[in-house]
Design an enzyme around this catalytic site. Sequence first.
Site, short mmCIF file in Angstrom:
data_model
loop_
_atom_site.label_atom_id
_atom_site.label_comp_id
_atom_site.label_asym_id
_atom_site.label_seq_id
_atom_site.Cartn_x
_atom_site.Cartn_y
_atom_site.Cartn_z
N GLY A 1 -4.49 -15.03 -5.11
CA GLY A 1 -5.77 -15.60 -4.71
C GLY A 1 -6.70 -14.59 -4.07
CB ILE B 1 -18.42 -25.40 3.05
CG1 ILE B 1 -19.63 -26.28 3.34
CG2 ILE B 1 -18.65 -23.96 3.49
CD1 ILE B 1 -19.95 -26.42 4.82
NE ARG C 1 -14.11 -10.70 -0.86
CZ ARG C 1 -15.20 -10.28 -0.26
NH1 ARG C 1 -16.07 -9.53 -0.91
NH2 ARG C 1 -15.43 -10.58 1.01
CG ASP D 1 -9.96 -24.23 0.11
OD1 ASP D 1 -10.60 -23.41 -0.56
OD2 ASP D 1 -9.88 -24.18 1.35
CE LYS E 1 -3.90 -2.28 2.27
NZ LYS E 1 -4.83 -2.30 3.43
N GLY F 1 -16.93 -16.34 0.13
CA GLY F 1 -17.24 -17.76 0.13
C GLY F 1 -16.06 -18.57 0.62
CG HIS F 2 -14.62 -19.84 3.56
ND1 HIS F 2 -13.27 -19.53 3.44
CD2 HIS F 2 -15.14 -18.94 4.42
CE1 HIS F 2 -12.99 -18.49 4.21
NE2 HIS F 2 -14.11 -18.10 4.80
#
Length: 376
Positions: free
Chosen positions: A81, A126, A83, A154, A60, A123-124
């Site tokens: 990885g 699952i 978003r 994953d 940053k 999300g994950h």
Amino acid sequence: MGPLQGIRVVEMAGIGPAPFAGMILADLGATVIRIDPPKRPGIGADLMGRGKRAIAIDAKKPGAAELIARIVERSSILIEGFRPGVMERLGLGPSELMAVNPRLIYGRMTGWGQDGPKAARSGHDINYISMSGVLGSIGDEVHGPSIPLNLVGDFGGGGMLLVAGVLAALIESHRTGKGQVVDAAMVDGSLLLMTMIYSMFQEDGWPSGPGNNLLDGGAPFYCTYATKDGRWVAVGALEPQFFKELVEVLDLGERFTTDNQYDQRRWPEMRRAFTERFLRRTRGEWESLFATSDACVTPVLTMGEALDHPFHQERGSFVKVGNLCQPGPAPRFGHYDEEERRLRRELVYDSTGILTEIGVAQDEIDALLGQELVIE
């Protein structure tokens, strides 16, 4: 050592599938440089940090994007990885980095993909496998879905798919001289892993709800059974020749034969008989009885038992990384000394060494450290 010697990979630190992909690439011989934030990432990243080197950069701060671009300029692959949009906001999107390195393979790992109605949502594992039909196909109608750890989304449908994608793109770049973006989404990958099951479902080979089909525990010759000592064995006698050996060892060959193996009307009776037989002996006794058989019967091991099991000891299945035993690199290669290749070191922080390798002079390194843009 490994077939990817000479390939440099930049991994933007995170947790879950992207670090797993970086670990596999390091196991394959690539030089993996992990770019960390000033505060080290979560435990999952460090547990999959073997074979990697790390540099901590405050992304940053002014000048951070330019410094990371200098590292990427001398690399073949970048994996991240985050978003969708995060790398772009840092000034590290595909357009910026591929401008300095047109051959760059830019690997992106997300749950829902770079676009689509859920791209910006959290999300994950699952959640991804619930939407792909995986979760709804594992378990039974009484107890509901059974969670397969976070292996399907994953790691199997995520990190491994990302590795396959970036390596395929790397081969193409050697032919064309051009890099590209690889969009690996866990919802896509978990769907891909279900290809055979979806085909069976549409051809009436998966006729019932979860827990009632051939490969989900519904078949009495493809499921698990409790033993006398309260442990479990796994039975996978799908083919007739394997089933024949199974019922012979269980002394049930007169009641169940290859002629009625797939007669589902007999399955409840078969399951009761198998259940009663396996309860007569301990797991260890069954393991010994089936040791030289092709009935496809094996003990259900805990992780602690697997670490010490003679099978894995003989194969050298685990490696020591620091104070931890971890599953060793796979697959194995005939051109390399596997014993040497399997000596995996822990993650090493080497900010100065990495900067020196890309041509940064010592006085500039000192300035970067002084500004705390780079953390030693």
